[in-house]
Scaffold this motif. Structure first.
Motif, PDB file in Angstrom:
ATOM      1  N   MET A   4       0.710  -1.215  -0.089  1.00  0.00           N
ATOM      2  CA  MET A   4      -0.116   0.127   0.221  1.00  0.00           C
ATOM      3  C   MET A   4       0.859   1.158   0.064  1.00  0.00           C
ATOM      4  SD  MET A   4      -2.772   1.025   2.838  1.00  0.00           S
ATOM      5  CE  MET A   4      -1.755   2.308   3.817  1.00  0.00           C
ATOM      6  N   ASP A   6       0.655   5.355   0.618  1.00  0.00           N
ATOM      7  CA  ASP A   6      -0.451   6.526   1.070  1.00  0.00           C
ATOM      8  C   ASP A   6       0.038   7.682   0.319  1.00  0.00           C
ATOM      9  OD1 ASP A   6       0.714   7.730   3.755  1.00  0.00           O
ATOM     10  OD2 ASP A   6       1.364   5.836   3.595  1.00  0.00           O
ATOM     11  N   THR A  21       1.471  -1.712  -6.568  1.00  0.00           N
ATOM     12  CA  THR A  21       0.763  -1.736  -5.171  1.00  0.00           C
ATOM     13  C   THR A  21      -0.508  -2.400  -5.412  1.00  0.00           C
ATOM     14  OG1 THR A  21       0.109   0.441  -5.830  1.00  0.00           O
ATOM     15  CG2 THR A  21       2.233   0.197  -4.525  1.00  0.00           C
ATOM     16  N   ILE A  23      -2.942  -1.325  -2.958  1.00  0.00           N
ATOM     17  CA  ILE A  23      -3.818  -0.364  -2.136  1.00  0.00           C
ATOM     18  C   ILE A  23      -3.249   1.140  -2.345  1.00  0.00           C
ATOM     19  CG2 ILE A  23      -5.188   0.129  -0.072  1.00  0.00           C
ATOM     20  CD1 ILE A  23      -4.371  -2.882   0.814  1.00  0.00           C
ATOM     21  N   THR A  24      -4.246   1.923  -2.595  1.00  0.00           N
ATOM     22  CA  THR A  24      -3.866   3.461  -2.348  1.00  0.00           C
ATOM     23  C   THR A  24      -4.766   4.077  -1.311  1.00  0.00           C
ATOM     24  OG1 THR A  24      -3.555   3.531  -4.810  1.00  0.00           O
ATOM     25  CG2 THR A  24      -3.737   5.691  -3.623  1.00  0.00           C
ATOM     26  N   LYS A  51      -7.576  -0.235  -8.108  1.00  0.00           N
ATOM     27  CA  LYS A  51      -6.720  -0.586  -6.772  1.00  0.00           C
ATOM     28  C   LYS A  51      -7.733  -0.646  -5.668  1.00  0.00           C
ATOM     29  CE  LYS A  51      -2.625   0.191  -8.655  1.00  0.00           C
ATOM     30  NZ  LYS A  51      -1.645  -0.776  -8.514  1.00  0.00           N
ATOM     31  N   VAL A 181       0.404  -4.345   4.222  1.00  0.00           N
ATOM     32  CA  VAL A 181      -1.017  -4.768   4.809  1.00  0.00           C
ATOM     33  C   VAL A 181      -1.096  -6.296   5.230  1.00  0.00           C
ATOM     34  CG1 VAL A 181      -3.456  -4.390   4.280  1.00  0.00           C
ATOM     35  CG2 VAL A 181      -1.887  -2.704   3.437  1.00  0.00           C
ATOM     36  N   TRP A 188      -9.335  -6.732   3.076  1.00  0.00           N
ATOM     37  CA  TRP A 188      -9.543  -5.262   2.934  1.00  0.00           C
ATOM     38  C   TRP A 188     -10.981  -4.900   2.796  1.00  0.00           C
ATOM     39  CZ3 TRP A 188      -6.195  -1.506   4.407  1.00  0.00           C
ATOM     40  CH2 TRP A 188      -6.280  -0.202   3.933  1.00  0.00           C
TER      41      TRP A 188
END
Length: 282
Positions: A4, A6, A21, A23-24, A51, A181, A188
């Motif tokens: 992930m 951020d 990746t 997840i954003t 994502k 994660v 998620w």
């Protein structure tokens, strides 16, 4: 584990859609005055790139309920598909050190949305948010060094107590905020869903239905003054006795029969609270 990144307004826009990746996580709000102007740009780009998404609020330490309400009002369109998080750190935070602030924030956000926020905090300050360990997942920041510019997972012990483990571990924060994660894509997605119990459906009002027939008792029963098991008894009947009735009432627990009498009505239970028939209906 999933990867992930951020992002916030000053991040390169390309970070939201990095090919490697999963997840954003996008900064959405801060305090009760700031909305990230690039939030929806990055969010929609990440969504288009398939994502998983998250959105977070940066705490300034004002009234926690007000900040939670501000966050909710600006991200409610994402609720259900993005995992919310609250960013608790020292910078620009006038309540840093307060051990009740974050719990009040996440409780208010949950009241509004039905979703529990993840809590971002540096490993050395977990004690400030420890009272949330049974409610929220942990997003912990703990770096092997200040210049670790790699997606290679550091070989180091990360403090998570009193959490058994982290949901997210941010292990770099220099050129890019890299995170791992500790769940699956399905996990998620579950974190994004509301956990607030659905309001109980209002029970339908019980109404008498006009219906005539006879009831032969399969056991000794009482005729009551009203259709309540605790109401006064008019008469006591024995097994095998038969009464005539002119109406039925399916109450919350029991089936009642109405018996016409010389002075008004009497009421008798035909089915008990378990649905068991207490005689023979004709």
């Amino acid at each position: 584990m999933l990867k992930m990144v951020d992002v916030f307004s000053d991040s390169p826009r390309s970070y939201a859609t990095l090919s490697y990746t999963d997840i954003t996580m996008v900064k959405a709000t801060q305090g009760t005055w700031y909305v990230n102007p690039k939030c929806d740009v990055d969010y929609q780009a990440a969504k288009k790139a398939k994502k998983q998404r998250g959105i977070y609020h940066y705490c300034e330490g004002g009234n926690p309920e007000s900040e939670a309400q501000y966050f909710y009002q600006n991200v409610k369109g994402y609720i259900g598909e993005a995992v919310p998080a609250v960013d608790w750190e020292a910078g620009s935070n006038r309540s840093w050190g307060n051990t009740t602030w974050v719990k009040r924030f996440v409780t208010e956000f949950h009241r509004l949305s039905g979703v529990w926020c993840l809590i971002y905090v540096q490993a050395s300050a977990i004690s400030q948010v420890a009272n949330c360990s049974k409610l929220c997942g942990l997003w912990v920041a703990s770096y092997p060094s200040t210049d670790w510019k790699s997606w290679k997972i550091p070989n180091m012990k990360v403090n998570t107590y009193p959490w058994a483990t982290y949901t997210i571990w941010q292990f770099t924060g220099d050129d890019m905020d890299r995170n791992v994660v500790n769940t699956t894509i399905d996990g998620w997605k579950r974190l994004a869903k509301a956990t607030k119990p659905k309001p109980a459906e209002k029970s339908k009002k019980s109404e008498w239905k006009k219906k005539t027939g006879t009831f032969t008792l399969g056991q000794s029963l009482e005729i009551h003054k009203s259709p309540h098991i605790e109401s006064d008894s008019i008469a006591k009947l024995k097994k095998g006795d038969t009464i005539k009735f002119d109406a039925t009432l399916q109450g919350p627990k029991r089936l009642w029969l109405r018996q016409p009498r010389s002075k008004g009505y009497g009421y008798i239970v035909a089915k008990d609270k378990y649905g068991k028939l207490l005689g023979k209906l004709k």
